[in-house]
Enzyme design. Structure first.
Site, mmCIF file in Angstrom:
data_model
loop_
_atom_site.group_PDB
_atom_site.id
_atom_site.type_symbol
_atom_site.label_atom_id
_atom_site.label_comp_id
_atom_site.label_asym_id
_atom_site.label_seq_id
_atom_site.Cartn_x
_atom_site.Cartn_y
_atom_site.Cartn_z
ATOM 1 N N ILE A 222 99.259 107.395 31.620
ATOM 2 C CA ILE A 222 99.267 106.908 30.241
ATOM 3 C C ILE A 222 97.926 106.275 29.913
ATOM 4 C CG2 ILE A 222 100.285 105.192 28.691
ATOM 5 C CD1 ILE A 222 102.911 105.563 30.168
ATOM 6 N N ALA A 223 97.386 105.534 30.889
ATOM 7 C CA ALA A 223 96.105 104.849 30.690
ATOM 8 C C ALA A 223 95.419 104.674 32.032
ATOM 9 C CB ALA A 223 96.320 103.482 30.024
ATOM 10 N N ILE A 227 90.431 98.818 37.045
ATOM 11 C CA ILE A 227 91.048 98.440 38.311
ATOM 12 C C ILE A 227 92.439 99.040 38.509
ATOM 13 C CG2 ILE A 227 89.786 96.253 38.378
ATOM 14 C CD1 ILE A 227 92.435 94.875 37.614
ATOM 15 N N ALA A 228 93.056 99.532 37.449
ATOM 16 C CA ALA A 228 94.437 100.012 37.584
ATOM 17 C C ALA A 228 94.664 101.256 36.751
ATOM 18 C CB ALA A 228 95.424 98.915 37.165
ATOM 19 N N GLN A 229 95.769 101.935 37.069
ATOM 20 C CA GLN A 229 96.172 103.136 36.352
ATOM 21 C C GLN A 229 97.668 103.033 36.053
ATOM 22 O OE1 GLN A 229 93.960 106.639 37.396
ATOM 23 N NE2 GLN A 229 95.856 107.825 37.634
ATOM 24 N N ASP A 383 94.836 88.184 25.377
ATOM 25 C CA ASP A 383 94.231 89.486 25.102
ATOM 26 C C ASP A 383 95.097 90.246 24.092
ATOM 27 O OD1 ASP A 383 92.237 91.340 25.390
ATOM 28 O OD2 ASP A 383 93.108 92.310 27.147
#
Length: 558
Positions: A222-223, A227-229, A383
């Protein structure tokens, strides 16, 4: 700005600078002076000029040599004075090296390769500008430490340094404006990691067959961030749709090695030059390290999400707002499985109108939930850009992605309340006083002049481009908002940088929590102009801002 001018004026008054760089006009005056014969039997005019020139040259050389000797002597004295701190420094560096492990040597080799690569780019660019009539640009003069080439170096060093660049771009109270502006380019989407590697991490972390936990996992992310998926999935037991946030392979080890290296450099620099302690260099590096290590520990993010949801429930906001449910049985330090929320970002006005009859009421809800969290939750969402604040299909406001949270001190919040009240009424004198209290460094502040500068800055808020983030892609889960988020982030930082520049010219230094708060307020200002253009979010009676307006305080969240 004023500080820079003062430094320039001080440099112009320095005898050493004048000796080393005589003004051209001074030479012209010397040539116009009448020539006088030397002593004794007299010297011819030409010889007299040589003697004086020789003496002048000797004095200049003497000044330079004396200055260098004095600087070396002063540096040696400072080192002797700090000799007692050397054992502590060595112990600190050894412990840091041990915690880094063998990964440090590998990253050091990668660093050298990256420096050589960017250094080659700098030399190539330098050779093109060195012979031009325009001279060498300021960017070139700093070499690899200039904003442009340092950003390129960070990009070559990979995801960890890109994340560090994002931190620089998001902290205009800590870093020079030129670097904050340049590092805005680090907000671009990171390339995805192959699903085979993601699957391997999931098996290693969850310690059981994946098909016993998930009905399926979508191999297309999705994104993908630095640092992450994130991948979509469905739980096998409950058939609930979820998203799985997975730490990219090697990121944590690389992050620790990189941040330890930066810490070591900062410690050594502060030891060699105690004046750097005034800039809190090591303190800033520690803050960066702590913040970034929190982001790669998904157990902390899970705790942040659950604390926020408890706050929502306790304050009676559960029918108006929601955070995703965390599935702890399939979440670890490197894997976070959460309820999948469906909705649209608060910038998608057309879709919002199709979901709720009154978009303005949605905004009021989002404001009340967020403002309430500042004093009634252990942390607040720091955020709330368009990708993280949604209107859900059931009409509730969804708060997503708690990787970045803030914690506000009572002193900062007290000043912030005054600031918000003055902002709502355009009382710039009160605003200047509140900011002076918040960022006080012992300097005397001309409140009236500061107020005039603030008025110029905040009058420019209306110039921010709202329409550019409205055209979000109409996908079922509204995930295609990354490009809009980038523009959003850059414009928010540009405005905040103006505030920081002006404030620092008056000697003010704000805490980082103020920067986080201000950025969220600027996001909400944008949502207000889009969803409720006739509404003043800080003066509307439906919006509860100050602690005195809160219905009750939930002490267990403090």
């Amino acid at each position: 700005m004023a500080a820079a001018a003062a430094r320039g004026a001080a440099a112009a008054r320095s005898p050493l600078v004048l000796h080393r760089h005589p003004h051209p006009a001074h030479h012209r005056r010397l040539r116009l002076l009448p020539l006088v014969a030397g002593g004794g039997g007299g010297s011819p005019p030409r010889v007299g000029r040589r003697i004086r020139a020789s003496r002048e040259k000797g004095r200049r050389i003497g000044v330079r040599v004396f200055a260098r000797y004095s600087q070396a002597q002063d540096f040696s004295t400072r080192l002797q004075d700090r000799a007692g701190e050397l054992p502590k420094l060595v112990e600190d560096l050894l412990q840091t090296s041990i915690s880094t492990g063998p990964r440090g040597a590998f990253r050091f080799a990668q660093g050298i390769q990256a420096v050589l690569g960017v250094g080659g780019e700098w030399l190539n660019d330098f050779s093109k500008t060195a012979n031009t009539s325009a001279g060498i640009p300021a960017q070139m003069q700093l070499g690899l430490l200039s904003p442009l080439y340092l950003r390129r170096l960070f990009e070559r060093m990979g995801a960890t340094y890109i994340k560090l660049g994002q931190f620089v771009a998001s902290a205009p109270t800590l870093f020079p404006a030129e670097y904050v502006e340049e590092f805005q380019n680090c907000f671009d989407r990171a390339p995805p990691v192959p699903y085979s590697e993601i699957e391997s991490i999931l098996r290693e972390e969850l310690q059981q067959p994946l098909d016993s936990i998930y009905e399926y996992i979508d191999s297309v992310p999705i994104a993908s961030a630095s640092i992450a998926q994130v991948h979509g999935a469905r739980l096998k037991s409950s058939q609930k749709d979820v998203v799985i946030k997975v730490l990219k392979p090697g990121i944590e080890d690389t992050l620790v090695a990189d941040l330890n290296f930066i810490y070591v450099v900062a410690r050594i620099l502060e030891f060699l030059n105690p004046e750097l302690q005034r800039t809190s260099l090591v303190g800033i590096v520690k803050d960066i390290k702590e913040s970034m290590l929190e982001e790669v520990d998904f157990r902390k993010e899970a705790t942040n999400i659950e604390a926020f949801q408890r706050y929502i429930d306790a304050m009676g906001f559960d029918r108006q707002a929601k955070a995703p449910f965390v599935y702890r049985h399939c979440s670890t330090k490197r894997v976070l499985t959460m309820e999948r929320l469906y909705g649209v970002p608060l910038t998608d006005l057309d879709s919002i109108r199709s979901l709720v009859p009154d978009p303005e009421l949605t905004l009021v809800t989002a404001l009340n939930v967020w403002f309430g969290s500042l004093i009634s939750c252990e942390s607040f969402h720091a955020d709330v850009h368009a990708g993280n604040l949604w209107l859900l299909r059931d009409g509730r406001v969804g708060f997503l992605d708690f990787g970045i949270v803030g914690r506000i001190s009572p002193r900062t919040w007290a000043a912030m309340e005054v600031f918000l009240a003055s902002f709502a009424t355009d009382d710039y004198n009160a605003m200047a006083s509140a900011l002076s209290e918040m960022g006080a460094t012992g300097n005397d502040i001309n409140v009236n002049e500061f107020a005039k500068d603030l008025e110029k800055i905040f009058s420019s808020i209306q110039d921010l481009d709202t329409e550019v983030i409205v055209a979000t892609a109409r996908t079922p889960d509204a995930t295609a908002v990354s490009a809009n988020v980038v523009v959003d982030e850059r414009q928010m930082n540009a405005l905040f940088l103006d505030l920081v520049r002006v404030s620092e010219s008056y000697g003010l230094k704000f805490p980082r929590e103020f920067a986080l708060l201000m950025k969220q307020l600027l996001y909400f200002d944008r949502y207000t102009r889009l969803l409720a253009p006739s509404m003043n979010m800080l003066r509307d009676e439906r919006v509860n801002i100050s602690s005195r307006q809160q219905a009750r305080r939930v002490d267990r969240f403090q």
